[in-house]
Design an enzyme around this catalytic site. Sequence first.
Site, short mmCIF file in Angstrom:
data_model
loop_
_atom_site.label_atom_id
_atom_site.label_comp_id
_atom_site.label_asym_id
_atom_site.label_seq_id
_atom_site.Cartn_x
_atom_site.Cartn_y
_atom_site.Cartn_z
CE LYS A 1 -3.97 2.14 0.70
NZ LYS A 1 -3.64 2.93 -0.52
CE LYS B 1 4.11 7.09 5.86
NZ LYS B 1 3.70 8.14 4.89
CE LYS C 1 5.07 7.49 -1.73
NZ LYS C 1 4.55 7.78 -0.38
CB THR D 1 -1.75 13.40 5.38
OG1 THR D 1 -2.11 12.34 4.49
CG2 THR D 1 -0.27 13.31 5.69
CG ASN E 1 -4.07 16.54 0.97
OD1 ASN E 1 -3.88 15.51 1.59
ND2 ASN E 1 -5.26 17.09 0.83
CB SER F 1 -5.58 4.84 2.45
OG SER F 1 -5.35 5.94 1.61
N1 GLU Z 1 0.92 9.01 0.04
C1 GLU Z 1 0.52 8.88 1.41
C2 GLU Z 1 1.69 8.47 2.27
O1 GLU Z 1 2.82 8.68 1.92
C3 GLU Z 1 -0.71 8.00 1.58
C4 GLU Z 1 -0.55 6.59 1.13
C5 GLU Z 1 -1.85 5.81 1.10
O2 GLU Z 1 -2.87 6.36 1.46
O3 GLU Z 1 -1.79 4.65 0.69
O4 GLU Z 1 1.53 8.00 3.36
#
Ligand code: GLU
Length: 417
Positions: A71, A95, A107, A191, A222, A350
């Site tokens: 994810k 994370k 990613k 976030t 954001n 998410s």
């Molecule tokens: N891009 C965000 C992060 O770096 C969210 C990732 C997601 O929601 O999967 O945590």
Amino acid sequence: MAQETLNPFLIAQEQIRGAVTELGLPDAVYEILKQPLRVLEVSIPVVMDDGRVRVFTGFRSQHNDALGPTKGGLRFFTEVSADEVKALSMWMTFKCAVLGLPYGGGKGAIICNPKELSTRELERLSRGYIRNVSQIVGPEKDIPAPDVYTNPQIMAWMVDEFSRMRERNSFGLMTGKPLILGGSAGRSEATGRGCVVTVQEACRRLGIDVTQARVVVEGYGNAGSVAARLMHELGAKIIAVNDSSGGIYSPDGFDPNAVLAHKVKTGSVAGFPGTQPIGNEDLLQLECEVLIPAALENQITAKVAGGVRAAIIGEAANGPTTLEADAILHKRGVFVIPDILASAGGVTVSYFEWVQNTMNYYWSEEEVNEKLGVMMRRSFAAVYDMHKTRNVTMRRAAFMVAVSRVAEAMKVRGWLD
Ligand code: GLU
């Protein structure tokens, strides 16, 4: 002094190595975690509006899936390397693990300047990307989401393209979608909101009155703009913010909502009435209670860290602090809430979005925010506890909590002896 490590891949490896060693885990844990499971590089031909074809390069990195499908976000950016995407996918594994989410880390990125592309060109690029990575993504495999310069509309085009390919709607493919297409209430703010929850927790433990805090925010996208607004709603004073075009400072503070309106109108926070201009380095070194880096990697370098005068840093960005800077901040007594904890609100909501897609039943914004708060506070407490009992920095503690969970999953799956 030896040259500073600026390659995020090497930084991530060092962070993992430190946690594995401190936990006394077998070397095999580090050997598995020191690189991604899989990295795909794709070429995406796009017919531009003038009829010419341009070929873009994209990546998707899947770091580890011991805890569940991978994810993580997808960014559209001019300068992005394979090593950076790999590092970002590694940070996503940890994370998700710190928050206790049933996910591994992934990613993606496309090398492009989205500001120079028309809406139709962006759409063709987004559809082309998902077609090229379609074999390795999916609701039970790898679930992309927004990141730097990507948004719900881009998620919607990708879901549509993937759904056509699979000949059925597949809303669980992406998160951060528009509400009408299975998006979650509260996702766009998550976030920033998650970061503010961790800052509140830190203030409480350090005896800092959040309602009197002076706050500096680097980056007004954001994450940064929402964090500024929510800190302001708590009574804190926002004294400086910036974006890629410039920064503003006022010791008396300003209204972050008015700054956002100014940015929407003019394209930047720069030039907001009643403030003075400020450069990025000076902004990061302002005296304040709370500094929120909410832009890109490697912003707080050793040179910057030597002059940081914040009591707390809440890392809403991924990888904003170098290893060398981290050591300096620690010596200076700055309380750092590490990225894998402070920036985890987005992926947490998410997760809620993906759960709601699976149930086909949707929660109210209040329910989402409430659940997010519970998970952020619980994770903060676990990390803080590790920090205190093992006498390690908050970053090392967060990696220890995360790595031990991933290692446990790998052990029971039989990946270790
Ligand atoms: N891009 C965000 C992060 O770096 C969210 C990732 C997601 O929601 O999967 O945590």
